[in-house]
Design an enzyme around this catalytic site. Structure first.
Site, PDB file in Angstrom:
ATOM      1  N   GLY A  86     106.259   1.687 -60.033  1.00  0.00           N
ATOM      2  CA  GLY A  86     106.553   2.416 -61.238  1.00  0.00           C
ATOM      3  C   GLY A  86     106.027   2.159 -62.470  1.00  0.00           C
ATOM      4  O   GLY A  86     104.949   1.436 -62.715  1.00  0.00           O
ATOM      5  N   LEU A  87     106.718   2.532 -63.682  1.00  0.00           N
ATOM      6  CA  LEU A  87     106.568   2.421 -65.054  1.00  0.00           C
ATOM      7  C   LEU A  87     104.983   2.891 -65.275  1.00  0.00           C
ATOM      8  O   LEU A  87     104.119   2.309 -65.832  1.00  0.00           O
ATOM      9  CB  LEU A  87     106.427   0.800 -65.341  1.00  0.00           C
ATOM     10  N   CYS A  88     104.802   4.180 -64.643  1.00  0.00           N
ATOM     11  CA  CYS A  88     103.477   4.753 -65.142  1.00  0.00           C
ATOM     12  C   CYS A  88     103.702   6.113 -65.513  1.00  0.00           C
ATOM     13  O   CYS A  88     102.887   7.172 -65.105  1.00  0.00           O
ATOM     14  CB  CYS A  88     102.520   4.811 -63.699  1.00  0.00           C
ATOM     15  N   GLY A  89     104.497   6.311 -66.307  1.00  0.00           N
ATOM     16  CA  GLY A  89     104.835   7.654 -66.996  1.00  0.00           C
ATOM     17  C   GLY A  89     105.088   8.730 -66.184  1.00  0.00           C
ATOM     18  O   GLY A  89     106.042   8.442 -65.051  1.00  0.00           O
ATOM     19  N   MET A  91     103.320   9.863 -63.936  1.00  0.00           N
ATOM     20  CA  MET A  91     102.350  10.383 -62.874  1.00  0.00           C
ATOM     21  C   MET A  91     102.833  10.617 -61.443  1.00  0.00           C
ATOM     22  O   MET A  91     102.533  11.495 -60.950  1.00  0.00           O
ATOM     23  CB  MET A  91     101.654   8.843 -62.441  1.00  0.00           C
TER      24      MET A  91
END
Length: 221
Positions: A86-89, A91
């Site tokens: 995760g931690l990809c806005g 996307m």
């Protein structure tokens, strides 16, 4: 003095945390640039392959590939492509939101969605919503190999060839820039339709150009 010592300790702790996060940011930025470079290098190739496949498909109208035949089955397949982490806005969020709307439309028509998950985030989502997962593959890393993808995808293609599915959709995120990623859900039929439209427009433009050159030549004579 005890209070001052405690504050100095907290300052030191925050400074150390800052150094760690700065290092993590630099590593992430480096990986992002490499991923962008690979994406930009591969995109022209993939688009050209789509064009070639479209032209080959139209070269012999009397032959229709099994993947292009329309089926009357009441089940639709989705190949869901997401990231493993995760931690990809937005996307993953954008494509999963679009997929949820597709599920609702299909279920409203009395059809059943069948899925394949490529990526851990998509697999987790499909399990949470209770969608049937025929196959999945995760932890492909930054350089996925084709042999790891063929097996899961073939499960879906075989189901379509056997007439168990009426359509198969690929669900992925198209990279625009670091601030914008576009959720895309299309199937082979719509891709061919889009390419036909582009082909016809290009052909018409070429014919118009030839006619203009003929008229200009005749006027010169």
């Amino acid at each position: 003095m005890a209070v001052g010592k405690e504050i100095r300790g907290k300052i030191k702790s925050v400074e150390n945390t800052k150094k760690i996060t700065k290092a993590m940011e630099m590593v992430a930025a480096s990986k992002m640039r490499k991923a962008q470079d690979r994406m930009r290098a591969a995109r022209p190739y993939s688009e050209k392959v789509r064009n070639i496949a479209s032209h080959l498909g139209q070269a012999n109208p009397e032959y229709v590939h099994p993947f292009m035949k329309v089926h009357a089955a009441k089940s639709t397949g989705f190949v869901v492509i997401t990231t493993d982490k995760g931690l990809c806005g937005g996307m993953n969020t954008n494509i999963l939101r679009a997929l949820t709307l597709q599920f609702k439309d299909i279920q409203a028509k009395g059809a059943t969605p069948q899925t394949i998950a490529i990526g851990n985030k998509g697999l987790g989502f499909l399990n949470r919503v209770g969608a049937p997962v025929l196959a999945h593959v995760t932890q492909l890393g930054d350089t996925p190999h084709l042999e790891k993808l063929i097996g899961p995808v073939k499960v879906m293609l075989d189901a379509y060839t056997e007439g168990k599915l009426d359509a198969v959709y690929i669900c992925y995120t198209k990279f625009i820039n670091t601030m914008k990623q576009e959720a895309v859900i299309d199937n082979a039929g719509s891709v061919i339709g889009e390419l036909k439209l582009i082909y016809n427009k290009t052909r018409q433009a070429a014919i118009t150009k030839e006619l203009s050159e003929i008229v200009a030549g005749a006027a010169a004579v």
